[in-house]
Design an enzyme around this catalytic site. Sequence first.
Site, PDB file in Angstrom:
ATOM      1  N   ASP A  35     -57.978   4.619 -67.554  1.00  0.00           N
ATOM      2  CA  ASP A  35     -58.627   3.295 -66.775  1.00  0.00           C
ATOM      3  C   ASP A  35     -57.950   3.553 -65.226  1.00  0.00           C
ATOM      4  OD1 ASP A  35     -59.897   0.480 -67.138  1.00  0.00           O
ATOM      5  OD2 ASP A  35     -58.791   0.776 -65.610  1.00  0.00           O
ATOM      6  N   ILE A  36     -58.685   3.388 -64.252  1.00  0.00           N
ATOM      7  CA  ILE A  36     -58.222   3.695 -63.105  1.00  0.00           C
ATOM      8  C   ILE A  36     -57.100   2.581 -62.624  1.00  0.00           C
ATOM      9  CG2 ILE A  36     -59.814   2.499 -61.542  1.00  0.00           C
ATOM     10  CD1 ILE A  36     -60.005   4.892 -59.828  1.00  0.00           C
ATOM     11  N   ASN A  97     -65.844  -6.068 -73.068  1.00  0.00           N
ATOM     12  CA  ASN A  97     -66.394  -7.279 -72.405  1.00  0.00           C
ATOM     13  C   ASN A  97     -67.869  -7.186 -72.384  1.00  0.00           C
ATOM     14  OD1 ASN A  97     -63.879  -8.487 -71.835  1.00  0.00           O
ATOM     15  ND2 ASN A  97     -63.174  -7.047 -70.195  1.00  0.00           N
ATOM     16  N   VAL A 106     -68.290  -3.369 -65.215  1.00  0.00           N
ATOM     17  CA  VAL A 106     -69.026  -2.046 -65.231  1.00  0.00           C
ATOM     18  C   VAL A 106     -70.280  -2.051 -66.313  1.00  0.00           C
ATOM     19  CG1 VAL A 106     -69.170   0.438 -65.393  1.00  0.00           C
ATOM     20  CG2 VAL A 106     -67.147  -0.716 -64.435  1.00  0.00           C
ATOM     21  N   HIS A 110     -68.229   0.169 -72.886  1.00  0.00           N
ATOM     22  CA  HIS A 110     -67.136   0.671 -72.917  1.00  0.00           C
ATOM     23  C   HIS A 110     -66.172  -0.121 -73.588  1.00  0.00           C
ATOM     24  CE1 HIS A 110     -67.189  -1.773 -69.393  1.00  0.00           C
ATOM     25  NE2 HIS A 110     -65.926  -1.996 -69.300  1.00  0.00           N
ATOM     26  N   HIS A 112     -62.207  -0.534 -74.289  1.00  0.00           N
ATOM     27  CA  HIS A 112     -60.648  -0.577 -73.711  1.00  0.00           C
ATOM     28  C   HIS A 112     -59.736  -0.612 -74.892  1.00  0.00           C
ATOM     29  CE1 HIS A 112     -61.625  -2.472 -69.628  1.00  0.00           C
ATOM     30  NE2 HIS A 112     -62.497  -2.926 -70.469  1.00  0.00           N
TER      31      HIS A 112
HETATM   32  P1  5GP Z   1     -64.650  -4.182 -67.439  1.00  0.00           P
HETATM   33  O1  5GP Z   1     -64.324  -5.529 -66.662  1.00  0.00           O
HETATM   34  O2  5GP Z   1     -66.305  -4.022 -67.382  1.00  0.00           O
HETATM   35  O3  5GP Z   1     -64.803  -4.673 -68.952  1.00  0.00           O
HETATM   36  O4  5GP Z   1     -63.814  -2.935 -67.221  1.00  0.00           O
HETATM   37  C1  5GP Z   1     -64.322  -2.091 -66.249  1.00  0.00           C
HETATM   38  C2  5GP Z   1     -63.067  -1.247 -66.198  1.00  0.00           C
HETATM   39  O5  5GP Z   1     -63.273  -0.060 -65.675  1.00  0.00           O
HETATM   40  C3  5GP Z   1     -61.785  -1.896 -65.388  1.00  0.00           C
HETATM   41  O6  5GP Z   1     -60.495  -1.994 -66.501  1.00  0.00           O
HETATM   42  C4  5GP Z   1     -61.554  -0.857 -64.567  1.00  0.00           C
HETATM   43  O7  5GP Z   1     -60.250  -0.630 -63.879  1.00  0.00           O
HETATM   44  C5  5GP Z   1     -62.176   0.325 -64.710  1.00  0.00           C
HETATM   45  N1  5GP Z   1     -62.642   1.389 -63.704  1.00  0.00           N
HETATM   46  C6  5GP Z   1     -63.488   0.848 -62.812  1.00  0.00           C
HETATM   47  N2  5GP Z   1     -63.980   1.776 -61.797  1.00  0.00           N
HETATM   48  C7  5GP Z   1     -63.202   3.019 -62.472  1.00  0.00           C
HETATM   49  C8  5GP Z   1     -63.358   4.241 -62.043  1.00  0.00           C
HETATM   50  O8  5GP Z   1     -63.870   4.794 -61.034  1.00  0.00           O
HETATM   51  N3  5GP Z   1     -62.586   5.060 -62.810  1.00  0.00           N
HETATM   52  C9  5GP Z   1     -61.919   4.810 -63.779  1.00  0.00           C
HETATM   53  N4  5GP Z   1     -61.422   5.735 -64.720  1.00  0.00           N
HETATM   54  N5  5GP Z   1     -61.971   3.336 -64.078  1.00  0.00           N
HETATM   55  C10 5GP Z   1     -62.536   2.423 -63.532  1.00  0.00           C
END
Ligand code: 5GP
Length: 128
Positions: A35-36, A97, A106, A110, A112
């Site tokens: 994760d970034i 999520n 996103v 996915h 985590h």
């Molecule tokens: P969500 O809130 O959709 O469950 O999690 C999305 C995750 O994607 C977040 O933890 C966020 O930090 C990660 N993320 C968003 N953009 C990028 C990216 O460009 N690269 C990577 N490696 N992770 C990302």
Amino acid sequence: MAYIYDDQNIFAKILRGEIPNQTVLETAHTLAFNDIQPQAPIHVLVIPKGPYVCFDHFCLEASEAEIVDFHRAAGEICRQLGVQPGMGGGGYRTISNAGEAAVQDVPHYHLHILAGRKLGPMLMRAPG
Ligand code: 5GP
């Protein structure tokens, strides 16, 4: 109402190689990368290569090969990271999520995988 997959989402761009990633594991149907913005010392995202919006979309519409590959890959990552609680590791948490209530950012399914510190209670308690 059917799911509509937005192929301009950030993970679709990662899968097409348009945005770099720190790959942890890649298999026939699955990609895992760091994760970034990690929220724990270990924070890996596991995604299917297919166009699925969220967990239930993946579970209901992915092929058995994709579903098996995804979960085997997630397990293999836990093994490689040394976090399996039954194997001397300190444990981990998986989170997925979906949609508005869970604040999914996103719209590509996915998982985590978080580990490396005490992660606290599963959810923040509502006030009162
Ligand atoms: P969500 O809130 O959709 O469950 O999690 C999305 C995750 O994607 C977040 O933890 C966020 O930090 C990660 N993320 C968003 N953009 C990028 C990216 O460009 N690269 C990577 N490696 N992770 C990302």
